[in-house]
Design an enzyme around this catalytic site. Structure first.
Site, PDB file in Angstrom:
ATOM      1  N   HIS A  69      34.237 -38.036 -33.814  1.00 15.86           N
ATOM      2  CA  HIS A  69      33.760 -38.885 -34.911  1.00 15.86           C
ATOM      3  C   HIS A  69      32.890 -39.983 -34.294  1.00 15.86           C
ATOM      4  CE1 HIS A  69      33.838 -41.514 -38.401  1.00 15.86           C
ATOM      5  NE2 HIS A  69      34.626 -40.697 -39.070  1.00 15.86           N
ATOM      6  N   LEU A  73      41.026 -47.352 -46.879  1.00 15.11           N
ATOM      7  CA  LEU A  73      40.063 -47.228 -45.780  1.00 15.11           C
ATOM      8  C   LEU A  73      38.911 -48.243 -45.937  1.00 15.11           C
ATOM      9  CD1 LEU A  73      39.121 -43.852 -44.262  1.00 15.11           C
ATOM     10  CD2 LEU A  73      37.291 -45.384 -44.801  1.00 15.11           C
ATOM     11  N   MET A  85      45.550 -42.255 -38.653  1.00 14.42           N
ATOM     12  CA  MET A  85      44.959 -42.713 -39.909  1.00 14.42           C
ATOM     13  C   MET A  85      45.589 -42.037 -41.134  1.00 14.42           C
ATOM     14  SD  MET A  85      41.196 -40.989 -39.740  1.00 14.42           S
ATOM     15  CE  MET A  85      40.748 -41.622 -41.336  1.00 14.42           C
ATOM     16  N   GLU A 139      33.409 -30.108 -42.456  1.00 11.92           N
ATOM     17  CA  GLU A 139      32.118 -30.411 -41.841  1.00 11.92           C
ATOM     18  C   GLU A 139      31.757 -29.427 -40.718  1.00 11.92           C
ATOM     19  OE1 GLU A 139      31.823 -34.644 -41.268  1.00 11.92           O
ATOM     20  OE2 GLU A 139      30.251 -34.364 -39.773  1.00 11.92           O
ATOM     21  N   GLU A 170      37.070 -33.076 -41.417  1.00 11.42           N
ATOM     22  CA  GLU A 170      35.908 -32.997 -40.551  1.00 11.42           C
ATOM     23  C   GLU A 170      35.888 -31.747 -39.677  1.00 11.42           C
ATOM     24  OE1 GLU A 170      36.130 -37.026 -39.508  1.00 11.42           O
ATOM     25  OE2 GLU A 170      35.130 -37.460 -41.385  1.00 11.42           O
ATOM     26  N   ARG A 227      47.769 -45.131 -41.438  1.00 11.77           N
ATOM     27  CA  ARG A 227      47.077 -46.368 -41.805  1.00 11.77           C
ATOM     28  C   ARG A 227      46.594 -46.337 -43.259  1.00 11.77           C
ATOM     29  NH1 ARG A 227      45.913 -50.418 -42.979  1.00 11.77           N
ATOM     30  NH2 ARG A 227      44.628 -52.056 -42.090  1.00 11.77           N
ATOM     31  N   TYR A 228      46.211 -45.136 -43.744  1.00 12.69           N
ATOM     32  CA  TYR A 228      45.582 -45.082 -45.076  1.00 12.69           C
ATOM     33  C   TYR A 228      46.280 -44.159 -46.065  1.00 12.69           C
ATOM     34  CZ  TYR A 228      41.919 -46.885 -42.002  1.00 12.69           C
ATOM     35  OH  TYR A 228      41.226 -47.607 -41.057  1.00 12.69           O
ATOM     36  N   ASP A 268      43.958 -30.639 -37.601  1.00 13.76           N
ATOM     37  CA  ASP A 268      42.854 -30.331 -38.505  1.00 13.76           C
ATOM     38  C   ASP A 268      42.689 -31.426 -39.549  1.00 13.76           C
ATOM     39  OD1 ASP A 268      41.465 -27.952 -37.873  1.00 13.76           O
ATOM     40  OD2 ASP A 268      43.308 -26.821 -38.294  1.00 13.76           O
ATOM     41  N   LEU A 272      38.371 -51.819 -39.665  1.00 12.61           N
ATOM     42  CA  LEU A 272      37.527 -50.622 -39.576  1.00 12.61           C
ATOM     43  C   LEU A 272      36.082 -50.972 -39.892  1.00 12.61           C
ATOM     44  CD1 LEU A 272      37.465 -47.460 -39.275  1.00 12.61           C
ATOM     45  CD2 LEU A 272      37.631 -47.368 -41.762  1.00 12.61           C
TER      46      LEU A 272
HETATM   47  C1  LIG Z   1      38.737 -40.813 -33.734  1.00 15.89           C
HETATM   48  C2  LIG Z   1      38.357 -40.590 -34.923  1.00 15.89           C
HETATM   49  C3  LIG Z   1      37.689 -41.535 -35.827  1.00 15.89           C
HETATM   50  C4  LIG Z   1      36.938 -42.685 -35.597  1.00 15.89           C
HETATM   51  C5  LIG Z   1      36.593 -43.349 -34.288  1.00 15.89           C
HETATM   52  C6  LIG Z   1      36.518 -43.173 -36.875  1.00 15.89           C
HETATM   53  C7  LIG Z   1      35.754 -44.324 -37.079  1.00 15.89           C
HETATM   54  C8  LIG Z   1      35.210 -44.690 -38.304  1.00 15.89           C
HETATM   55  N1  LIG Z   1      35.294 -44.037 -39.520  1.00 15.89           N
HETATM   56  C9  LIG Z   1      34.647 -44.733 -40.490  1.00 15.89           C
HETATM   57  C10 LIG Z   1      34.526 -44.407 -41.855  1.00 15.89           C
HETATM   58  C11 LIG Z   1      35.139 -43.306 -42.480  1.00 15.89           C
HETATM   59  N2  LIG Z   1      35.933 -42.354 -41.905  1.00 15.89           N
HETATM   60  C12 LIG Z   1      36.360 -41.475 -42.856  1.00 15.89           C
HETATM   61  C13 LIG Z   1      37.163 -40.373 -42.668  1.00 15.89           C
HETATM   62  C14 LIG Z   1      37.683 -39.966 -41.435  1.00 15.89           C
HETATM   63  N3  LIG Z   1      37.570 -40.614 -40.225  1.00 15.89           N
HETATM   64  C15 LIG Z   1      38.210 -39.904 -39.237  1.00 15.89           C
HETATM   65  C16 LIG Z   1      38.319 -40.227 -37.883  1.00 15.89           C
HETATM   66  C17 LIG Z   1      37.705 -41.311 -37.251  1.00 15.89           C
HETATM   67  N4  LIG Z   1      37.014 -42.321 -37.836  1.00 15.89           N
HETATM   68  C18 LIG Z   1      38.755 -38.747 -39.878  1.00 15.89           C
HETATM   69  C19 LIG Z   1      39.571 -37.696 -39.164  1.00 15.89           C
HETATM   70  C20 LIG Z   1      38.440 -38.792 -41.216  1.00 15.89           C
HETATM   71  C21 LIG Z   1      38.758 -37.775 -42.293  1.00 15.89           C
HETATM   72  C22 LIG Z   1      40.165 -37.721 -42.677  1.00 15.89           C
HETATM   73  C23 LIG Z   1      40.530 -36.299 -42.984  1.00 15.89           C
HETATM   74  O1  LIG Z   1      41.631 -36.036 -43.491  1.00 15.89           O
HETATM   75  O2  LIG Z   1      39.804 -35.379 -42.760  1.00 15.89           O
HETATM   76  C24 LIG Z   1      35.854 -41.874 -44.120  1.00 15.89           C
HETATM   77  C25 LIG Z   1      36.223 -41.231 -45.448  1.00 15.89           C
HETATM   78  C26 LIG Z   1      35.448 -40.024 -45.785  1.00 15.89           C
HETATM   79  C27 LIG Z   1      34.106 -40.387 -46.334  1.00 15.89           C
HETATM   80  O3  LIG Z   1      34.055 -41.224 -47.239  1.00 15.89           O
HETATM   81  O4  LIG Z   1      33.142 -39.845 -45.805  1.00 15.89           O
HETATM   82  C28 LIG Z   1      35.071 -43.010 -43.898  1.00 15.89           C
HETATM   83  C29 LIG Z   1      34.328 -43.808 -44.900  1.00 15.89           C
HETATM   84  C30 LIG Z   1      34.107 -45.902 -39.882  1.00 15.89           C
HETATM   85  C31 LIG Z   1      33.324 -46.959 -40.609  1.00 15.89           C
HETATM   86  C32 LIG Z   1      34.464 -45.876 -38.531  1.00 15.89           C
HETATM   87  C33 LIG Z   1      34.190 -46.832 -37.457  1.00 15.89           C
HETATM   88  C34 LIG Z   1      33.978 -48.066 -37.624  1.00 15.89           C
HETATM   89 FE   LIG Z   2      36.248 -42.177 -39.832  1.00 18.28          FE
END
Ligand SMILES: C=CC1=C(C)c2cc3[nH]c(cc4nc(cc5[nH]c(cc1n2)c(C)c5CCC(=O)O)C(CCC(=O)O)=C4C)c(C)c3C=C
Ligand SMILES: [Fe+2]
Ligand code: FES
Length: 370
Positions: free
Chosen positions: A201, A30, A14, A285, A281, A102-103, A278, A36
């Site tokens: 996640h 995103l 991503m 978090e 999250e 991706r983003y 890293d 997504l």
């Molecule tokens: C395997 C890892 C991940 C899955 C599965 C995943 C699904 C998922 N995420 C969202 C929405 C958001 N994700 C955001 C940030 C984010 N997501 C992942 C990983 C997975 N996501 C990571 C590692 C990160 C953070 C990137 C970083 O550099 O740390 C966010 C943005 C942050 C926020 O606004 O809170 C969103 C929104 C959905 C909807 C989804 C499954 C459908």
């Molecule tokens: Fe996510």
């Protein structure tokens, strides 16, 4: 002059904003990604949500050093993996790693542009999410298909796909080493009492119930790591980072910590299991929010296992995954061929058909790509 790469390995993930200025475009891409999430009036709503969320997310990235370290780690892992592959698989050498996020930069079109410019004719799309979800790897594959159609309409590049590797022995070994390193920090007489919480996640329940394979693959990784450690400690999987008001898969880490504290547990190791470097999250978090909560709850032996990042065991595992894939000569996995039962997206079928249709000789030695 370096030799023209014979085999490209395209690392899919991503990505994350490398600087605070990139936070907005990262969130914009995103929230507009229909693979997504599907929002009503998404074209209009997504830019609004991205703008509104930017200050808070910027602050989180500021607190972890001003940006995401994912590009640095992916480049590091990719370069070393390619060097190992040159030693392990001279018949498909030289290998070169490319990165498609991706983003965030480098986006898929940038990576495709480099591949075309280098004239590489054989490329392995290698997801860096060990466990498959249509929201992550699926989205990256759909984007790769779209960019392939645009940038390589003649089909010069021949593709194959590593879409998941949740229980690969090398990955399990690398994760087990990270867990063991934390367990070793406890006094010997307390070590066996520590609870291992594997944290991934979360997913919206609507994605789980349409038939996404991510929850079971994450669970398979956790069980395999504990089997590697001879089930020395009790463990559970917890699901972090729920976004928005709809139901998501649980339990969340705070539910687990509160329950464990009530039951008198004082030693807990939190292990990020679904991301190989890293990111906010882990660094924000898990460390800041849950580290703080654990202290409040009296879990004074709270620890967080290090992400895989520069682990040499992990990088060897990446090279093994690719070399085993090349030896197999398969274009896509059996699991990737099947779609979710309630897939709402015809693109998923088109992508699968395209990548399944690429045929290879079983031995890379007979590959005339170079
Ligand atoms: C395997 C890892 C991940 C899955 C599965 C995943 C699904 C998922 N995420 C969202 C929405 C958001 N994700 C955001 C940030 C984010 N997501 C992942 C990983 C997975 N996501 C990571 C590692 C990160 C953070 C990137 C970083 O550099 O740390 C966010 C943005 C942050 C926020 O606004 O809170 C969103 C929104 C959905 C909807 C989804 C499954 C459908
Ligand atoms: Fe996510
Ligand atoms: S959403 Fe899973 S295959 Fe389309």
């Amino acid at each position: 002059m370096t030799a023209k790469p014979r085999t490209g390995i395209l690392l899919l993930n991503m990505g994350g904003p490398s600087t605070l200025d990139e936070v907005h475009s990262f969130l914009f891409r995103l929230f507009t990604d229909r693979d997504l999430m599907r929002l009503p009036w998404q074209q209009r709503l997504a830019p609004w949500i991205a703008r509104r969320r930017t200050p808070a997310i910027k602050e989180q990235y500021r607190q972890i050093g001003g940006g995401s370290p994912i590009l640095k780690w992916t480049n590091f892992q990719g370069e070393r993996m390619a060097a190992l592959l040159d030693e392990k698989c001279p018949e498909s050498a030289p290998h070169k790693a490319y990165v498609a996020f991706r983003y965030a930069a480098p986006l898929t079109e940038t990576a495709m542009g480099q591949i075309m410019q280098d004239g590489v004719q054989r490329v392995v799309a290698f997801t860096q999410y060990p466990q498959y979800s249509c929201s992550t790897t699926g989205s990256s594959m759909n984007e790769l298909y779209r960019q392939q159609q645009k940038l390589d309409p003649e089909g010069k590049v021949r593709w194959s796909v590593i879409d998941r590797w949740p229980t690969h022995a090398g990955l399990i070994q690398a994760l087990a080493e990270r867990v063991q390193a934390k367990l070793d920090e406890y006094p010997v007489d307390e070590r066996h009492k520590a609870v291992i919480l594997f944290s991934a996640h979360s997913l919206p329940m609507s994605i789980v119930t349409r038939g996404d394979s991510y929850p079971i693959e994450v669970s398979a990784t956790a069980e395999a790591v504990m089997a590697r450690l001879n089930h020395s400690n009790p463990y559970r999987v917890v699901w972090q980072s729920k976004v928005g008001p709809l139901p998501w898969l649980g339990p969340a880490p705070d539910t687990a910590l509160k329950g464990l504290a009530k039951q008198g547990h004082r030693n807990v190791v939190l292990v990020p299991i679904a991301f190989t470097s890293d990111h906010i999250e882990t660094l924000f978090e898990l460390d800041k929010e849950y580290g703080h909560l654990a202290q409040e709850l009296g879990i004074d032996g709270f620890k967080r296992a290090e992400a895989l990042n520069g682990s040499s065991t992990f990088i060897r595992a990446m090279a093994d995954v690719v070399s085993e894939h090349l030896a197999k000569g398969e274009s896509i996995s059996t699991q990737f061929k099947m779609r979710c039962f309630l897939c709402p997206n015809e693109q998923c079928a088109t992508t699968r058909n395209f990548f399944a249709g690429n045929k290879f000789p079983t031995s890379p030695a007979t590959n005339k790509a170079g």
